[in-house]
Design a protein around this motif. Structure first.
Motif, PDB file in Angstrom:
ATOM      1  N   GLY A   1      -2.546   4.353  -2.814  1.00  0.00           N
ATOM      2  CA  GLY A   1      -3.541   3.306  -2.871  1.00  0.00           C
ATOM      3  C   GLY A   1      -3.020   1.905  -2.656  1.00  0.00           C
ATOM      4  O   GLY A   1      -1.882   1.682  -2.243  1.00  0.00           O
ATOM      5  N   LEU A   2      -3.896   0.931  -2.921  1.00  0.00           N
ATOM      6  CA  LEU A   2      -3.565  -0.484  -2.820  1.00  0.00           C
ATOM      7  C   LEU A   2      -2.859  -0.871  -4.119  1.00  0.00           C
ATOM      8  O   LEU A   2      -3.501  -1.118  -5.141  1.00  0.00           O
ATOM      9  CB  LEU A   2      -4.830  -1.319  -2.613  1.00  0.00           C
ATOM     10  N   THR A   3      -1.549  -0.916  -4.092  1.00  0.00           N
ATOM     11  CA  THR A   3      -0.766  -0.955  -5.323  1.00  0.00           C
ATOM     12  C   THR A   3      -0.428  -2.358  -5.805  1.00  0.00           C
ATOM     13  O   THR A   3       0.206  -2.513  -6.853  1.00  0.00           O
ATOM     14  CB  THR A   3       0.539  -0.165  -5.141  1.00  0.00           C
TER      15      THR A   3
ATOM     16  N   ILE B   1       0.864  -1.181   0.000  1.00  0.00           N
ATOM     17  CA  ILE B   1       0.000   0.000   0.000  1.00  0.00           C
ATOM     18  C   ILE B   1       0.899   1.230   0.000  1.00  0.00           C
ATOM     19  O   ILE B   1       1.848   1.318   0.771  1.00  0.00           O
ATOM     20  CB  ILE B   1      -0.932   0.011   1.233  1.00  0.00           C
ATOM     21  N   ASP B   2       0.582   2.182  -0.856  1.00  0.00           N
ATOM     22  CA  ASP B   2       1.344   3.425  -0.942  1.00  0.00           C
ATOM     23  C   ASP B   2       0.518   4.549  -0.319  1.00  0.00           C
ATOM     24  O   ASP B   2      -0.469   4.988  -0.914  1.00  0.00           O
ATOM     25  CB  ASP B   2       1.657   3.733  -2.405  1.00  0.00           C
ATOM     26  N   THR B   3       0.917   5.034   0.861  1.00  0.00           N
ATOM     27  CA  THR B   3       2.096   4.675   1.621  1.00  0.00           C
ATOM     28  C   THR B   3       1.708   4.365   3.069  1.00  0.00           C
ATOM     29  O   THR B   3       2.234   3.458   3.665  1.00  0.00           O
ATOM     30  CB  THR B   3       3.120   5.828   1.583  1.00  0.00           C
ATOM     31  N   TYR B   4       0.772   5.140   3.628  1.00  0.00           N
ATOM     32  CA  TYR B   4       0.388   4.991   5.037  1.00  0.00           C
ATOM     33  C   TYR B   4      -1.049   4.486   5.097  1.00  0.00           C
ATOM     34  O   TYR B   4      -1.913   4.972   4.383  1.00  0.00           O
ATOM     35  CB  TYR B   4       0.503   6.327   5.784  1.00  0.00           C
ATOM     36  N   ASP B   5      -1.290   3.498   5.967  1.00  0.00           N
ATOM     37  CA  ASP B   5      -2.651   2.986   6.054  1.00  0.00           C
ATOM     38  C   ASP B   5      -3.037   2.680   7.485  1.00  0.00           C
ATOM     39  O   ASP B   5      -2.190   2.427   8.340  1.00  0.00           O
ATOM     40  CB  ASP B   5      -2.800   1.718   5.203  1.00  0.00           C
TER      41      ASP B   5
END
Length: 659
Positions: free
Chosen positions: A377-379, A326-330
């Protein structure tokens, strides 16, 4: 028994967080066993009293045998036993066995050698496998006197008494050698040939990790900046639910301070929230490349929600959610329960989910993402996302994701949790170094620093702290410690300027200069400015071996190539005196050395440098206000100054010595 956090690697970068017992259930053990580091084909350190340890039933008597010698002891109330046997000379093979009293069983290990043992740690350049190194296709001869073991990638909030199994010692053959650390393999192979004793090397490294994760908490807490994080880590070790709740509150406070809509959007993590009006997508990369006009140029925060239907058996067995990178913080929730968060774009999100959170029927997964400005996002790929179960199932998240944009922002970052790999505090030491305490080593080699290049000044404190911490862990206060200096990577320099990579190289060099049991392997000439993982690992291993011969084996040789020893004024010139110049300095492809700078405070200029003997004269460099000299001061400098032994001069920054 207390609970603690366990983080594992899945594939190359996935991280899982789970609450597991803090130590094995020794009370259930009947037959004695060795700790995981002991196995068939292992090498034990010659010339040192041998400590052997393992587990058995509480209070059980055990007998340990090695090379015709025996030692007796009893397991403690915690089920652990430990014995010390006299030092042995190099040789073998031997059998190593442990047996319980009155036929209660035991174990016998075969093909145990006595020789020299090396510990190799760091990040991806130490983990870089030998099979990918330059020239590897024809360079792995079988050698029964050379063995290795790779420690599993495990991160723990609490110090572990043993390694996670399986741990397998391998004899070097053309088929096995490719899995070894390349730098460590070439060093060990070179030294085994010169010392002519069995050699074993232990690889304990993890790509992308910072040095803070490899330093024990008892040492790291001596630095005030880490005390609060280490307190949170201790909570994770003793009470995971409290630590997770505290971390959730910290994230809420961060969002409240940076996003005016944060409180209103908090309901979006709830399973009962109605997201029917939200648009849908199936993420296959960054949101900027998702084909949605609203996302094409979007930087900031966004929410993602999806559902998965589980039957009763699946819901009972489900224990983790895997989301890929995931880019970048979740922050991630399952049915309204926060299960984790991450802060590194390339790291897979693989979060443990407490029992009872998944339900039969519809389950909602919500992810709040702050993009890092490079995509967002979810990359990962859709097939990388799913629910894991205790019985090994992987239930794909096949439903589309609903999404909603939040605030626009750029340049914001959320500080990571202290247990988040790759920037964790002490967790790698806890799981991959501390369990080796008792094993003795001839030397340790460290190949790391790329992930700390943004804080070189701090690294000059952290690297000596790590060295002291490892020496304390292994009760070897004079353990020779070899440091691979950062190679070249990144931007080339057309003009003098600042360089984080150069500053970190200097921090490494100063650490070694201040430690009489440390050595430096200079690699500035074998880097790749377009690849952070240069493949010339045979050269790196050879230079580590040279330093080892001087430091660990006491040979009367220089541990490396030319090093600046002082800078003096000589009329209009400056003169740099070098040590370890061998038969003298020489320059390749030019009659002068490139990369020298004369500096007046922060203003530096390139100067003409002429090498002769063991000095380099900087022509006309002694101008008014000149205070210091730099060499190879760039992320990816070009260099041509060597000794006659073909060893590169070490980069440096040095003040001028005024008489």
């Amino acid at each position: 028994m207390k609970n603690h956090s366990r983080i594992r690697l899945a594939g190359m970068a996935a991280i899982a967080l789970a609450s597991l017992p803090g130590s094995p259930a020794f009370a259930q053990t009947t037959a004695p066993e060795f700790a995981a580091i002991f196995g068939d084909h292992a090498v034990l350190q010659r010339g040192e009293p041998l400590t052997l340890w393992g587990t058995a039933a509480a209070g059980q008597s055990v007998t340990v045998s090695l090379g015709g010698r025996t030692a007796d002891t009893k397991a403690g109330a915690d089920g652990r036993w430990r014995v010390t046997m006299p030092a042995m000379t190099a040789g073998g093979p031997h059998t190593l066995s442990v047996a319980g009293a009155k036929g209660s069983g035991g174990i016998t290990l075969q093909d145990i050698m006595i020789g020299d043992v090396y510990l190799c740690g760091g990040q991806s350049n130490m983990a870089f496998p030998a099979r990918l190194s330059t020239g590897a296709w024809s360079d792995f001869p079988a050698n029964p006197d050379l063995r290795f073991v790779n420690i599993q990638l495990v991160s723990e909030a609490a110090i572990q008494s043993d390694l996670q199994r399986p741990v397998e010692w391998k004899v070097v053959t053309p088929k096995t050698a490719g899995d070894a650390s390349a730098a460590c393999y070439y060093m060990a192979r070179t030294l085994q040939r010169t010392q002519k004793v069995p050699v074993g090397f232990i690889g304990s490294s993890w790509g992308g990790t910072t040095i803070q994760g490899w330093i024990g908490a008892s040492s790291l807490k001596s630095l005030p900046a880490y005390v609060k994080g280490l307190e949170a880590l201790a909570d994770m070790a003793s009470d995971r639910s409290k630590a997770m709740a505290d971390e959730a509150r910290r994230h809420e406070q961060w969002w409240d301070a940076h996003d005016p809509q944060a409180k209103a959007q908090r309901a979006w993590s709830s399973p009962g929230f109605d997201d029917a009006a939200w648009p849908s997508l199936t993420p296959t990369g960054s949101w900027k490349n998702a084909g949605a006009a609203a996302l094409a140029d979007f930087d900031g925060a966004a929410w993602f929600r999806t559902t998965v239907t589980l039957d009763e058996a699946q819901a009972q067995a489900a224990n983790a959610v895997q989301l890929g990178p995931i880019d970048t913080y979740d922050s991630t929730w399952v049915n309204g329960v926060r299960v984790g968060g991450g802060s590194t774009a390339w790291v897979w999100r693989d979060y443990a989910v407490p029992a009872g959170v998944f339900k039969p029927g519809r389950n909602v997964i919500a992810v709040h993402v702050l993009g890092g400005g490079s995509g967002g996002g979810l990359t990962g790929l859709p097939e990388q996302r799913g629910i894991k179960t205790a019985d090994g199932q992987f239930i794909k998240l096949s439903a589309p994701w609903k999404y909603q944009l939040g605030m626009r922002s750029k340049g914001l970052s959320i500080p990571p949790a202290p247990w988040d790999v790759p920037t964790s505090f002490s967790t790698l030491h806890n799981a991959m170094i501390a369990p080796l305490a008792g094993y003795k080593f001839k030397l340790a080699a460290w190949y790391q620093g790329e992930s700390n290049t943004g804080a070189a000044e701090e690294y000059e404190t952290l690297l000596p702290l790590l060295i002291a911490d490892w020496r304390k862990t292994f009760a070897q206060p004079e353990l020779p410690f070899l440091v691979v200096q950062l190679s070249s990577f990144g931007a080339v320099a057309a003009q003098p300027g600042p360089s984080n990579w150069a500053q970190l190289r200097e921090a490494q060099a100063r650490t070694v200069r201040n430690d009489r049991h440390a050595g430096l392997a200079v690699t500035i000439d074998v880097g790749d400015r377009t690849d952070i993982h240069p493949a010339q690992k045979a050269v790196v291993g050879g230079r580590l071996a040279l330093a080892a011969r001087a430091l660990a084996y006491g040979e009367a040789i220089a541990p490396g190539g030319p090093e600046a020893a002082g800078v003096t004024r000589a009329g209009e010139d400056l003169v740099v005196k070098f040590k370890n110049a061998g038969g003298g300095l020489r320059t390749y492809s030019a009659g002068h050395a490139i990369g020298f700078e004369a500096c007046a405070s922060a203003a530096c200029r390139y100067v003409l440098a002429v090498a002769q003997g063991d000095t380099v004269t900087l022509k006309g460099a002694n101008q008014p206000g000149t205070t210091h000299v730099r060499y190879a001061w760039a992320d990816a400098p070009y260099v041509n100054l060597y000794s006659t032994e073909d060893l590169p001069a070490a980069p440096f920054e040095m003040s001028i010595m005024d008489k």
